[in-house]
Structures are given as structure tokens and as C-alpha cells.
Design a protein around this motif. Structure first.
Motif, PDB file in Angstrom:
ATOM      1  N   ARG A  66      60.948 107.268  97.591  1.00 35.01           N
ATOM      2  CA  ARG A  66      60.834 107.932  96.303  1.00 35.01           C
ATOM      3  C   ARG A  66      61.492 107.060  95.248  1.00 35.01           C
ATOM      4  O   ARG A  66      62.522 106.442  95.500  1.00 35.01           O
ATOM      5  N   ARG A  67      60.894 107.028  94.077  1.00 39.24           N
ATOM      6  CA  ARG A  67      61.466 106.239  92.989  1.00 39.24           C
ATOM      7  C   ARG A  67      62.394 107.119  92.173  1.00 39.24           C
ATOM      8  O   ARG A  67      61.987 108.137  91.628  1.00 39.24           O
ATOM      9  N   ALA A  68      63.644 106.700  92.126  1.00 42.39           N
ATOM     10  CA  ALA A  68      64.628 107.463  91.355  1.00 42.39           C
ATOM     11  C   ALA A  68      64.338 107.313  89.865  1.00 42.39           C
ATOM     12  O   ALA A  68      63.741 106.324  89.431  1.00 42.39           O
ATOM     13  N   LYS A  69      64.741 108.295  89.098  1.00 50.14           N
ATOM     14  CA  LYS A  69      64.575 108.230  87.651  1.00 50.14           C
ATOM     15  C   LYS A  69      65.937 108.218  86.983  1.00 50.14           C
ATOM     16  O   LYS A  69      66.841 108.968  87.353  1.00 50.14           O
ATOM     17  N   GLY A  70      66.086 107.339  86.013  1.00 48.95           N
ATOM     18  CA  GLY A  70      67.341 107.245  85.290  1.00 48.95           C
ATOM     19  C   GLY A  70      67.596 108.483  84.444  1.00 48.95           C
ATOM     20  O   GLY A  70      66.684 109.260  84.153  1.00 48.95           O
ATOM     21  N   SER A  71      68.832 108.656  84.053  1.00 47.62           N
ATOM     22  CA  SER A  71      69.197 109.836  83.270  1.00 47.62           C
ATOM     23  C   SER A  71      68.679 109.720  81.843  1.00 47.62           C
ATOM     24  O   SER A  71      68.489 108.631  81.305  1.00 47.62           O
ATOM     25  N   ASN A  72      68.428 110.875  81.231  1.00 51.91           N
ATOM     26  CA  ASN A  72      67.970 110.916  79.836  1.00 51.91           C
ATOM     27  C   ASN A  72      69.139 110.734  78.881  1.00 51.91           C
ATOM     28  O   ASN A  72      70.287 111.061  79.207  1.00 51.91           O
ATOM     29  N   GLU A 111      70.440  98.716  72.013  1.00 50.91           N
ATOM     30  CA  GLU A 111      69.054  98.393  71.701  1.00 50.91           C
ATOM     31  C   GLU A 111      68.598  99.191  70.485  1.00 50.91           C
ATOM     32  O   GLU A 111      68.986 100.345  70.303  1.00 50.91           O
ATOM     33  N   THR A 112      67.799  98.572  69.636  1.00 46.22           N
ATOM     34  CA  THR A 112      67.232  99.271  68.483  1.00 46.22           C
ATOM     35  C   THR A 112      65.897  99.884  68.890  1.00 46.22           C
ATOM     36  O   THR A 112      64.979  99.165  69.304  1.00 46.22           O
ATOM     37  N   VAL A 113      65.805 101.197  68.775  1.00 50.88           N
ATOM     38  CA  VAL A 113      64.602 101.931  69.191  1.00 50.88           C
ATOM     39  C   VAL A 113      63.907 102.483  67.952  1.00 50.88           C
ATOM     40  O   VAL A 113      64.544 103.089  67.087  1.00 50.88           O
ATOM     41  N   LYS A 129      60.414 113.142  72.252  1.00 50.20           N
ATOM     42  CA  LYS A 129      60.757 112.331  73.419  1.00 50.20           C
ATOM     43  C   LYS A 129      60.179 110.928  73.283  1.00 50.20           C
ATOM     44  O   LYS A 129      59.010 110.762  72.981  1.00 50.20           O
ATOM     45  N   VAL A 130      61.039 109.923  73.520  1.00 47.27           N
ATOM     46  CA  VAL A 130      60.596 108.538  73.577  1.00 47.27           C
ATOM     47  C   VAL A 130      60.710 108.110  75.036  1.00 47.27           C
ATOM     48  O   VAL A 130      61.803 107.926  75.560  1.00 47.27           O
ATOM     49  N   SER A 131      59.586 107.974  75.698  1.00 46.54           N
ATOM     50  CA  SER A 131      59.583 107.705  77.130  1.00 46.54           C
ATOM     51  C   SER A 131      60.145 106.324  77.447  1.00 46.54           C
ATOM     52  O   SER A 131      59.880 105.348  76.747  1.00 46.54           O
ATOM     53  N   GLY A 132      60.929 106.264  78.530  1.00 43.59           N
ATOM     54  CA  GLY A 132      61.428 104.998  79.040  1.00 43.59           C
ATOM     55  C   GLY A 132      62.564 104.380  78.269  1.00 43.59           C
ATOM     56  O   GLY A 132      62.966 103.250  78.549  1.00 43.59           O
ATOM     57  N   GLY A 164      64.863 106.616  82.389  1.00 38.00           N
ATOM     58  CA  GLY A 164      64.868 107.954  81.809  1.00 38.00           C
ATOM     59  C   GLY A 164      64.301 107.922  80.394  1.00 38.00           C
ATOM     60  O   GLY A 164      63.820 106.894  79.912  1.00 38.00           O
ATOM     61  N   ASP A 165      64.370 109.046  79.703  1.00 35.97           N
ATOM     62  CA  ASP A 165      63.784 109.175  78.371  1.00 35.97           C
ATOM     63  C   ASP A 165      64.871 109.355  77.311  1.00 35.97           C
ATOM     64  O   ASP A 165      65.991 109.779  77.609  1.00 35.97           O
TER      65      ASP A 165
END
Length: 372
Positions: free
Chosen positions: A117-123, A212-214, A229-232, A244-245
Motif C-alpha cells: 500500500r502506498r502511504a499518504k503524507g499528512s495534509n 515552497e511558494t505555492v 484543496k491544492v493536491s500534492g 498529502g494536500d
């Protein structure tokens, strides 16, 4: 136009959580890539069903969708946001719904019943304050975000506990016989990988903080408390995990002259006795700049002038609200002797006696009209 999530799953708006889950499982089994190899239409339906389920199975997302439709997620991307769906995301998030529908082989699409399973980072969560002008026109905000990313030089190796499968199998003896159960590996968290090497400035998972500038696109008509929500753009996950998001909560700055009520705006306009009696041309503030309006002679205090389309755009794309101008006749608190003499002379004049016509609505009638 994007398809309705309820229509995609073939359910009614009043469907229960169990009915939503059942409908999704039925569709996903039908269009699963293992059953429809090299079928792009089936893959598209599989992704649409997952996106619909992601929204309708989440009470908060469902409430926002029921209220605002797809516009609730405009510009947010990813799950429930109109962005392209990633198969690994779907399998990682919803794989447990299928049970043994597609046996437990490791890797590939067939990994629904188990396997790596691929873990997902925290939001991450941030707040963005917007002016009324930015809300009316939409905006693009560039925000500096500190997020955890995989440190350069970090390498991973196969987990020795689960041999890269991401799960461990246990066999227990019961009165009904031997039973086999599978659970995510508690050493690697189900990813099938462990840290091999990492730089000194990385944490235990091989991650380090990076600023990082998003760029965040804000659609017109957003409201206080809405979450985009900004994915990734959340924290990275270790190994081959999914980032995560970034969740963006909207705050609205108070305007010094305009008050917002849904898509409508309110403006208090004060006029003098002479302007109310003789009429006047007045400049007023709108969300898109100043405009000049005409005050008819004999205007009454409490009169509401409606400027159509001068409000806030609907988040659903259904036009714009109105600007409601509330006319208030200003009564001077102090008068000169000449002014007092004038009003004393007029106090007995019939033209100065209140004589409302049927067309002059009461305060309560105006409030009722305003909210109808």
C-alpha cells in the motif's frame, strides 16, 4: 458540464452512507481495470466512481457539494476537485472496500485485496484572507508554505518483516479451525519499504522541511469558512508514498463601506434634508469602483435602491447578486438661529406633515421584501 456525482453512482440525493458505499463497490467492481484491460472507457468510469465516492462518503464534502455542486471544489484538483484521478490514489484510499473481490496479489491493479500500500503524507492547513474585491473577481495568491519533502540522498530498501508486501499474514487456531488474517505491516506501515540511507539533516522517515511558494487560484464568490484543496502540496510520504494536500481555509476581510449578505451587498447612503427634498446626484462605492446614482426629489428615509448585478458572483455560476443602497435622511443635531426660525415657520405647514402613501412601505415590509 461535469456529471452529477449522484447520477454517476446511480443513487438518490437521500441515499444513506451504506447505500453510497454499496453503489460505489458495485460500479468499481464492474469497471475495475483487472476486468477491463486496455479499456479506456471503463478506466474513465472507474475514476469517476472513485471521485464521486470520495465526495459523497465524506459528510463535510457531501454537505458542501449538496449546497454548491461542483463549484465547491473548483480549482482544488485531485479527489473531489475535478482534477485527474490517479489509480494509485484510488487503490490506496478505497482498496479495503473490495475485500476479496480481486484476490490479494501484490502490486498492480490486482492489489485491492492486500499487498503493498502506498502511504499518504499528512495534509497541511493554511488560512488566506481575501478582500471583498478579491472575492468578487477571483484571485491568485502565492503563499509560502513549509512542507516536508524527501531529503536528497535518502534511499530505501525492502522491508525485511513483510518482504516488500506491505502486509503480514497470521494464522491462528480457533474452535472452527485454522484462520488466516492479514494486516498492514507495523514496521513499514504498509509501504513495503524501510529507510536504507539518509542525510544527517533528515528526520527518521528521510524527510526534511522545505519552504515552497505555492500558487492558489481562488474562484469568484467564495465564502468565509470555505475550504479549497491544492493536491500534492502537503507533506511528502516516505518511500514511494503519495504527498498529502494543502487545505486552504477562506477568511473574508471586513469592508469599510460595504456589508455582504450571501451574494448581495449593502451600502448605507446618508443624504441631507435638502437633498432628500430637492433630489441629488450621489457617488457611492461598489465592489468594482465608484458609481453615481440619482436620488429622486422627496425620497424617504429607509428607501432601498437596488442596483442589479452589482453584488458578488454566485459560486455556482448563477449570475451576480445585487447592491442594495439604504437611503438615510440625516437629521442635524444642532441648528443656527436662522435654521431654527425656518423650521419653526414650517412646523405648521401641511406639506411638512407626515403623510405616507400606500406605496411607501413600512420598515418591516422592506425587510420582508429584502429577504424574499
Amino acid at each position: 458540464m461535469k456529471e452529477d456525482y449522484y447520477d454517476i453512482l446511480g443513487i438518490s440525493k437521500g441515499a444513506t452512507a451504506a447505500e453510497i458505499k454499496k453503489a460505489y463497490r458495485k460500479m468499481a467492481v464492474k469497471y475495475h481495470p483487472d476486468k477491463n484491460p486496455d479499456d479506456t472507457k471503463a478506466e474513465d468510469m472507474f475514476k469517476k466512481a472513485a471521485e464521486a465516492y470520495d465526495v459523497l462518503s465524506n459528510p463535510d464534502k457531501k454537505a458542501r457539494y449538496d449546497q454548491m455542486g461542483h463549484a465547491a471544489f473548483d480549482g482544488s484538483g485531485g479527489f473531489g476537485g475535478g482534477g485527474s484521478m490517479n489509480m494509485d490514489d484510488i487503490f490506496s484510499q478505497f482498496g479495503d472496500i473490495f475485500g476479496s473481490a480481486f484476490g490479494g496479489g501484490g502490486g498492480g491493479f490486482g492489489g485491492f485485496g492486500g499487498g503493498q500500500r502506498r502511504a499518504k503524507g499528512s495534509n497541511l492547513r493554511i488560512r488566506v484572507k481575501l478582500t471583498l474585491e478579491e472575492i468578487a473577481t477571483g484571485a491568485e495568491k502565492k503563499i509560502k508554505v513549509k512542507r516536508k519533502v524527501q531529503a536528497e540522498g535518502t534511499t530505501y530498501k525492502t522491508c525485511s518483516t513483510c518482504n516488500g508486501m506491505g502486509q503480514v499474514t497470521r494464522v491462528t487456531n480457533t474452535i472452527l479451525g485454522r484462520m488466516q488474517t492479514a494486516a498492514p505491516c507495523n514496521v513499514c506501515g504498509g509501504s513495503g519499504q524501510m529507510i536504507d540511507k539518509k542525510p544527517a539533516d533528515a528526520d527518521a522517515q528521510g524527510l526534511k522541511v522545505h519552504e515552497e511558494t505555492v500558487s492558489i487560484k481562488i474562484p469568484p464568490g467564495v465564502v468565509e469558512g470555505m475550504q479549497l484543496k491544492v493536491s500534492g502540496k502537503g507533506n511528502d510520504a516516505p518511500g514511494n508514498g503519495i504527498a498529502g494536500d494543502l487545505l486552504v481555509a477562506i477568511e473574508e476581510k471586513e469592508h469599510d463601506q460595504l456589508q455582504r449578505e450571501g451574494d448581495n451587498l449593502h451600502y448605507d447612503l446618508y443624504v441631507s434634508f435638502s437633498e432628500a427634498a430637492l433630489g441629488a446626484s450621489k457617488e457611492i462605492q461598489t465592489v468594482n469602483g465608484k458609481v453615481r446614482i440619482k436620488i429622486e426629489p422627496g425620497v424617504q428615509s429607509g428607501k432601498i435602491l437596488r442596483l442589479r448585478g452589482k453584488g458578488i458572483p454566485s459560486i455556482n455560476g448563477y449570475g451576480k447578486g445585487d447592491l442594495l443602497v439604504h437611503v438615510n435622511v440625516w437629521t442635524p443635531k444642532t441648528l443656527s438661529k436662522e435654521q431654527k426660525d425656518f423650521f419653526e415657520q414650517m412646523s405648521g405647514d401641511s406639506n411638512f406633515e407626515p403623510n405616507p402613501e400606500k406605496s411607501d412601505k413600512s420598515f418591516f415590509e422592506k425587510v420582508k421584501d429584502m429577504f424574499s
